[in-house]
Design a protein around this motif. Structure first.
Motif, PDB file in Angstrom:
ATOM      1  N   MET A 183       0.820  -1.196   0.000  1.00  0.00           N
ATOM      2  CA  MET A 183       0.000   0.000   0.000  1.00  0.00           C
ATOM      3  C   MET A 183       0.862   1.256   0.000  1.00  0.00           C
ATOM      4  SD  MET A 183      -3.343   0.586   2.310  1.00  0.00           S
ATOM      5  CE  MET A 183      -4.640   1.704   1.782  1.00  0.00           C
ATOM      6  N   VAL A 184       2.088   1.139   0.478  1.00  0.00           N
ATOM      7  CA  VAL A 184       3.012   2.265   0.466  1.00  0.00           C
ATOM      8  C   VAL A 184       3.215   2.770  -0.962  1.00  0.00           C
ATOM      9  CG1 VAL A 184       5.419   2.935   0.898  1.00  0.00           C
ATOM     10  CG2 VAL A 184       4.177   1.598   2.590  1.00  0.00           C
ATOM     11  N   GLU A 185       3.005   1.904  -1.953  1.00  0.00           N
ATOM     12  CA  GLU A 185       3.188   2.327  -3.337  1.00  0.00           C
ATOM     13  C   GLU A 185       2.272   3.485  -3.705  1.00  0.00           C
ATOM     14  OE1 GLU A 185       3.813  -0.585  -6.381  1.00  0.00           O
ATOM     15  OE2 GLU A 185       3.973  -2.183  -4.908  1.00  0.00           O
ATOM     16  N   PHE A 186       1.180   3.673  -2.974  1.00  0.00           N
ATOM     17  CA  PHE A 186       0.317   4.809  -3.256  1.00  0.00           C
ATOM     18  C   PHE A 186       1.020   6.129  -2.964  1.00  0.00           C
ATOM     19  CE2 PHE A 186      -3.307   1.905  -3.484  1.00  0.00           C
ATOM     20  CZ  PHE A 186      -4.017   2.480  -4.518  1.00  0.00           C
ATOM     21  N   ARG A 187       2.025   6.102  -2.098  1.00  0.00           N
ATOM     22  CA  ARG A 187       2.792   7.330  -1.854  1.00  0.00           C
ATOM     23  C   ARG A 187       3.454   7.813  -3.135  1.00  0.00           C
ATOM     24  NH1 ARG A 187       6.072   5.817   3.714  1.00  0.00           N
ATOM     25  NH2 ARG A 187       4.307   5.979   5.155  1.00  0.00           N
ATOM     26  N   TYR A 188       3.904   6.855  -3.926  1.00  0.00           N
ATOM     27  CA  TYR A 188       4.562   7.193  -5.185  1.00  0.00           C
ATOM     28  C   TYR A 188       3.575   7.842  -6.141  1.00  0.00           C
ATOM     29  CZ  TYR A 188       6.533   6.438  -9.851  1.00  0.00           C
ATOM     30  OH  TYR A 188       6.959   6.600 -11.136  1.00  0.00           O
ATOM     31  N   PHE A 189       2.386   7.275  -6.248  1.00  0.00           N
ATOM     32  CA  PHE A 189       1.409   7.800  -7.187  1.00  0.00           C
ATOM     33  C   PHE A 189       0.796   9.110  -6.704  1.00  0.00           C
ATOM     34  CE2 PHE A 189       1.604   3.363  -8.518  1.00  0.00           C
ATOM     35  CZ  PHE A 189       1.670   3.517  -9.887  1.00  0.00           C
ATOM     36  N   LEU A 190       0.408   9.190  -5.444  1.00  0.00           N
ATOM     37  CA  LEU A 190      -0.256  10.388  -4.952  1.00  0.00           C
ATOM     38  C   LEU A 190       0.721  11.540  -4.783  1.00  0.00           C
ATOM     39  CD1 LEU A 190      -2.801   8.957  -2.359  1.00  0.00           C
ATOM     40  CD2 LEU A 190      -2.983   9.158  -4.846  1.00  0.00           C
ATOM     41  N   GLY A 191       1.937  11.248  -4.391  1.00  0.00           N
ATOM     42  CA  GLY A 191       2.983  12.265  -4.330  1.00  0.00           C
ATOM     43  C   GLY A 191       2.857  13.273  -3.200  1.00  0.00           C
ATOM     44  N   VAL A 192       1.982  13.010  -2.225  1.00  0.00           N
ATOM     45  CA  VAL A 192       1.819  13.908  -1.084  1.00  0.00           C
ATOM     46  C   VAL A 192       1.720  13.077   0.187  1.00  0.00           C
ATOM     47  CG1 VAL A 192       0.718  15.778  -2.368  1.00  0.00           C
ATOM     48  CG2 VAL A 192      -0.691  13.943  -1.405  1.00  0.00           C
ATOM     49  N   SER A 193       2.045  13.691   1.314  1.00  0.00           N
ATOM     50  CA  SER A 193       1.979  12.978   2.599  1.00  0.00           C
ATOM     51  C   SER A 193       0.624  13.169   3.283  1.00  0.00           C
ATOM     52  CB  SER A 193       3.088  13.469   3.533  1.00  0.00           C
ATOM     53  OG  SER A 193       2.944  14.858   3.794  1.00  0.00           O
ATOM     54  N   ASN A 194      -0.142  14.144   2.798  1.00  0.00           N
ATOM     55  CA  ASN A 194      -1.443  14.453   3.421  1.00  0.00           C
ATOM     56  C   ASN A 194      -2.569  14.445   2.393  1.00  0.00           C
ATOM     57  OD1 ASN A 194      -0.475  16.689   2.076  1.00  0.00           O
ATOM     58  ND2 ASN A 194      -1.390  18.149   3.508  1.00  0.00           N
ATOM     59  N   PRO A 195      -2.778  13.321   1.710  1.00  0.00           N
ATOM     60  CA  PRO A 195      -3.781  13.283   0.644  1.00  0.00           C
ATOM     61  C   PRO A 195      -5.203  13.443   1.159  1.00  0.00           C
ATOM     62  CG  PRO A 195      -3.068  11.069   1.153  1.00  0.00           C
ATOM     63  CD  PRO A 195      -2.172  11.991   1.918  1.00  0.00           C
TER      64      PRO A 195
END
Length: 247
Positions: free
Chosen positions: A16-28
Protein backbone atom coordinates in the motif's frame (compact mmCIF):
# COMPACT_ATOMS: atom_id res chain seq x y z
CA UNK A 1 -3.51 -13.27 15.04
CA UNK A 2 -1.75 -16.23 13.44
CA UNK A 3 1.55 -16.14 11.52
CA UNK A 4 -0.24 -16.31 8.16
CA UNK A 5 -2.49 -13.39 9.08
CA UNK A 6 0.47 -11.32 10.29
CA UNK A 7 2.40 -11.99 7.08
CA UNK A 8 -0.65 -11.09 4.95
CA UNK A 9 -1.15 -7.88 6.92
CA UNK A 10 2.52 -6.97 6.51
CA UNK A 11 2.36 -7.57 2.75
CA UNK A 12 -0.70 -5.32 2.51
CA UNK A 13 1.04 -2.53 4.41
CA UNK A 14 4.22 -2.74 2.35
CA UNK A 15 2.45 -2.69 -0.99
CA UNK A 16 0.00 0.00 0.00
CA UNK A 17 3.01 2.26 0.47
CA UNK A 18 3.19 2.33 -3.34
CA UNK A 19 0.32 4.81 -3.26
CA UNK A 20 2.79 7.33 -1.85
CA UNK A 21 4.56 7.19 -5.19
CA UNK A 22 1.41 7.80 -7.19
CA UNK A 23 -0.26 10.39 -4.95
CA UNK A 24 2.98 12.27 -4.33
CA UNK A 25 1.82 13.91 -1.08
CA UNK A 26 1.98 12.98 2.60
CA UNK A 27 -1.44 14.45 3.42
CA UNK A 28 -3.78 13.28 0.64
CA UNK A 29 -7.50 13.93 0.49
CA UNK A 30 -9.13 10.52 0.02
CA UNK A 31 -12.75 9.63 -0.62
CA UNK A 32 -13.43 6.01 0.29
CA UNK A 33 -16.73 4.98 -1.30
CA UNK A 34 -17.91 1.66 0.10
CA UNK A 35 -15.78 1.75 3.24
CA UNK A 36 -17.61 -1.16 4.87
CA UNK A 37 -16.08 -1.90 8.31
CA UNK A 38 -13.09 0.43 7.88
CA UNK A 39 -10.44 -2.22 7.21
CA UNK A 40 -8.99 -0.32 4.24
CA UNK A 41 -9.40 2.93 6.13
CA UNK A 42 -7.13 1.58 8.86
CA UNK A 43 -4.42 0.85 6.31
CA UNK A 44 -4.70 4.32 4.80
CA UNK A 45 -4.34 5.94 8.22
CA UNK A 46 -1.14 3.97 8.88
CA UNK A 47 0.43 4.77 5.52
CA UNK A 48 -0.81 8.37 5.45
CA UNK A 49 -1.11 9.57 9.09
CA UNK A 50 -1.82 13.12 7.88
CA UNK A 51 -4.47 12.14 5.33
CA UNK A 52 -8.00 13.49 5.41
CA UNK A 53 -10.34 10.59 4.62
CA UNK A 54 -14.04 10.92 3.90
CA UNK A 55 -15.74 7.53 4.00
CA UNK A 56 -19.15 6.51 2.69
CA UNK A 57 -20.99 3.39 3.88
CA UNK A 58 -24.76 2.71 4.05
CA UNK A 59 -24.95 -0.76 5.69
CA UNK A 60 -25.76 -0.38 9.40
CA UNK A 61 -23.88 -3.58 10.30
CA UNK A 62 -20.67 -2.35 8.69
CA UNK A 63 -21.18 1.12 10.16
CA UNK A 64 -21.31 -0.36 13.66
CA UNK A 65 -18.00 -2.17 13.09
CA UNK A 66 -16.48 0.95 11.57
CA UNK A 67 -17.25 3.01 14.68
CA UNK A 68 -15.61 0.41 16.92
CA UNK A 69 -12.27 1.28 15.31
CA UNK A 70 -12.41 4.74 16.90
CA UNK A 71 -10.66 6.69 14.16
CA UNK A 72 -9.36 10.20 14.76
CA UNK A 73 -11.25 13.24 13.52
CA UNK A 74 -9.18 13.10 10.32
CA UNK A 75 -11.54 10.30 9.28
CA UNK A 76 -15.17 11.23 8.66
CA UNK A 77 -17.91 8.68 7.98
CA UNK A 78 -20.94 9.51 5.85
CA UNK A 79 -23.69 6.94 6.42
CA UNK A 80 -25.15 6.97 2.94
CA UNK A 81 -24.70 5.51 -0.53
CA UNK A 82 -22.97 7.45 -3.32
CA UNK A 83 -24.84 7.16 -6.59
CA UNK A 84 -26.74 9.17 -9.22
CA UNK A 85 -29.57 10.16 -6.86
CA UNK A 86 -29.88 12.65 -4.02
CA UNK A 87 -32.32 11.49 -1.36
CA UNK A 88 -32.91 7.77 -1.04
CA UNK A 89 -32.22 4.63 -3.05
CA UNK A 90 -33.04 0.92 -2.67
CA UNK A 91 -30.35 -1.20 -1.03
CA UNK A 92 -30.11 -5.00 -1.38
CA UNK A 93 -28.56 -6.25 1.84
CA UNK A 94 -26.44 -9.39 1.72
CA UNK A 95 -26.44 -12.27 4.20
CA UNK A 96 -25.31 -15.85 4.63
CA UNK A 97 -21.75 -17.01 5.20
CA UNK A 98 -19.06 -18.69 3.08
CA UNK A 99 -17.00 -21.63 4.26
CA UNK A 100 -13.69 -21.03 6.02
CA UNK A 101 -14.30 -17.43 7.04
CA UNK A 102 -11.15 -15.69 8.27
CA UNK A 103 -11.03 -15.11 12.00
CA UNK A 104 -10.35 -11.45 11.23
CA UNK A 105 -13.81 -10.99 9.68
CA UNK A 106 -16.79 -10.21 11.91
CA UNK A 107 -20.01 -11.47 10.34
CA UNK A 108 -21.85 -12.10 13.60
CA UNK A 109 -24.71 -9.99 12.19
CA UNK A 110 -24.51 -11.58 8.74
CA UNK A 111 -22.38 -11.21 5.62
CA UNK A 112 -22.29 -7.44 5.01
CA UNK A 113 -19.66 -7.34 2.26
CA UNK A 114 -21.88 -7.82 -0.80
CA UNK A 115 -24.76 -5.42 -0.28
CA UNK A 116 -25.47 -3.10 -3.20
CA UNK A 117 -27.84 -0.53 -4.61
CA UNK A 118 -27.89 -2.77 -7.69
CA UNK A 119 -30.11 -5.84 -7.74
CA UNK A 120 -28.05 -9.05 -7.58
CA UNK A 121 -28.17 -11.19 -10.73
CA UNK A 122 -25.17 -13.39 -11.55
CA UNK A 123 -24.11 -13.14 -7.93
CA UNK A 124 -26.97 -15.46 -6.98
CA UNK A 125 -25.42 -18.36 -8.90
CA UNK A 126 -21.74 -17.40 -8.57
CA UNK A 127 -21.99 -17.40 -4.77
CA UNK A 128 -25.03 -19.45 -3.82
CA UNK A 129 -24.23 -19.22 -0.13
CA UNK A 130 -24.74 -15.43 -0.24
CA UNK A 131 -28.38 -14.52 0.30
CA UNK A 132 -30.22 -11.29 -0.51
CA UNK A 133 -33.44 -11.65 1.44
CA UNK A 134 -34.04 -7.99 2.28
CA UNK A 135 -34.19 -4.71 0.39
CA UNK A 136 -34.91 -1.31 1.92
CA UNK A 137 -34.44 2.42 1.36
CA UNK A 138 -31.21 4.11 2.46
CA UNK A 139 -29.98 7.72 2.29
CA UNK A 140 -28.05 8.57 -0.87
CA UNK A 141 -26.08 11.43 -2.37
CA UNK A 142 -24.60 12.37 -5.69
CA UNK A 143 -20.88 12.95 -5.34
CA UNK A 144 -21.28 16.34 -7.04
CA UNK A 145 -23.74 17.37 -4.33
CA UNK A 146 -21.55 16.17 -1.48
CA UNK A 147 -18.41 17.81 -2.88
CA UNK A 148 -20.18 21.14 -3.41
CA UNK A 149 -21.37 21.10 0.20
CA UNK A 150 -18.22 19.82 1.90
CA UNK A 151 -15.07 20.75 -0.06
CA UNK A 152 -13.56 24.05 -1.10
CA UNK A 153 -14.10 24.99 -4.72
CA UNK A 154 -10.40 24.68 -5.62
CA UNK A 155 -9.70 21.60 -3.46
CA UNK A 156 -8.44 18.58 -5.39
CA UNK A 157 -9.20 14.98 -4.48
CA UNK A 158 -6.04 12.90 -4.50
CA UNK A 159 -7.77 9.52 -4.57
CA UNK A 160 -11.22 8.01 -4.87
CA UNK A 161 -11.17 4.46 -3.53
CA UNK A 162 -14.27 2.50 -4.58
CA UNK A 163 -15.80 -0.85 -3.72
CA UNK A 164 -19.45 -0.43 -4.63
CA UNK A 165 -20.56 -3.88 -5.79
CA UNK A 166 -21.60 -3.17 -9.36
CA UNK A 167 -22.70 0.46 -8.89
CA UNK A 168 -19.60 2.02 -10.45
CA UNK A 169 -21.49 3.68 -13.32
CA UNK A 170 -24.04 5.13 -10.86
CA UNK A 171 -21.25 6.75 -8.83
CA UNK A 172 -19.68 8.30 -11.93
CA UNK A 173 -23.06 9.49 -13.26
CA UNK A 174 -23.48 11.53 -10.10
CA UNK A 175 -19.92 12.89 -10.28
CA UNK A 176 -19.80 14.56 -13.69
CA UNK A 177 -18.60 17.87 -12.24
CA UNK A 178 -16.25 16.28 -9.71
CA UNK A 179 -14.17 13.91 -11.83
CA UNK A 180 -12.00 16.69 -13.27
CA UNK A 181 -10.84 17.44 -9.70
CA UNK A 182 -9.79 13.83 -9.02
CA UNK A 183 -6.18 12.69 -9.50
CA UNK A 184 -6.60 8.92 -9.10
CA UNK A 185 -9.47 6.44 -8.97
CA UNK A 186 -8.98 2.91 -7.65
CA UNK A 187 -12.03 0.71 -8.12
CA UNK A 188 -13.13 -2.87 -8.04
CA UNK A 189 -14.75 -4.15 -11.24
CA UNK A 190 -16.07 -7.37 -12.73
CA UNK A 191 -16.28 -8.49 -16.35
CA UNK A 192 -19.04 -10.86 -15.29
CA UNK A 193 -22.37 -9.26 -14.45
CA UNK A 194 -22.97 -9.99 -10.78
CA UNK A 195 -25.46 -7.15 -10.33
CA UNK A 196 -28.04 -5.70 -12.71
CA UNK A 197 -26.45 -3.37 -15.30
CA UNK A 198 -23.03 -3.74 -13.70
CA UNK A 199 -20.41 -2.13 -15.99
CA UNK A 200 -17.42 -4.22 -17.05
CA UNK A 201 -13.93 -2.76 -17.33
CA UNK A 202 -14.44 -1.72 -20.94
CA UNK A 203 -17.57 0.22 -19.98
CA UNK A 204 -15.84 1.91 -17.04
CA UNK A 205 -12.99 2.98 -19.31
CA UNK A 206 -15.50 4.44 -21.77
CA UNK A 207 -17.02 6.50 -18.95
CA UNK A 208 -13.70 7.75 -17.57
CA UNK A 209 -12.52 9.30 -20.82
CA UNK A 210 -10.31 11.82 -19.02
CA UNK A 211 -8.42 9.06 -17.20
CA UNK A 212 -5.77 6.56 -18.27
CA UNK A 213 -5.32 3.06 -16.84
CA UNK A 214 -2.18 2.79 -14.71
CA UNK A 215 -2.54 -0.79 -13.50
CA UNK A 216 -4.96 -3.69 -13.35
CA UNK A 217 -4.57 -5.91 -10.30
CA UNK A 218 -6.87 -8.91 -10.35
CA UNK A 219 -10.36 -7.44 -10.09
CA UNK A 220 -9.19 -3.89 -9.34
CA UNK A 221 -8.00 -1.10 -11.61
CA UNK A 222 -6.13 2.15 -10.95
CA UNK A 223 -6.96 5.17 -13.14
CA UNK A 224 -4.91 8.37 -13.37
CA UNK A 225 -6.24 11.74 -14.51
CA UNK A 226 -4.74 12.51 -17.92
CA UNK A 227 -3.98 16.05 -16.77
CA UNK A 228 -1.22 14.60 -14.55
CA UNK A 229 2.23 13.55 -15.82
CA UNK A 230 2.07 9.87 -16.68
CA UNK A 231 3.79 7.53 -14.24
CA UNK A 232 4.99 4.24 -15.65
CA UNK A 233 5.49 2.24 -12.48
CA UNK A 234 3.01 -0.59 -11.97
CA UNK A 235 1.37 -1.56 -8.71
CA UNK A 236 2.29 -4.91 -7.22
CA UNK A 237 -0.23 -7.72 -7.72
CA UNK A 238 0.05 -8.24 -3.96
CA UNK A 239 -1.36 -4.77 -3.35
CA UNK A 240 -4.58 -5.88 -1.73
CA UNK A 241 -4.87 -9.67 -1.46
CA UNK A 242 -8.52 -9.59 -0.40
CA UNK A 243 -9.71 -13.05 0.47
CA UNK A 244 -13.30 -12.34 -0.47
CA UNK A 245 -12.91 -10.08 -3.51
CA UNK A 246 -15.98 -10.03 -5.79
CA UNK A 247 -18.26 -11.43 -3.12
Amino acid sequence: MGIRSRVSERIQQLNMVEFRYFLGVSNPLILEIGANDGSSTEKFTRIFPEAKIHCFEPDARAISLFHKKAFSDRVQLNTCAVCATDGHVSFFASGGAPENVSEEIDISDGWHYSGSIKEPTGHLTAHEWCKFSEAFEIPSTRLDTWVNENLHQDERIDLIWMDVQGAEADVFEGAENTLSRVNYIFTEYSDRELYKDQPNLSKIKSILTEFRVVAIIGGDVLFQNKSLPEKKRSLSRLLFPREFVHQ
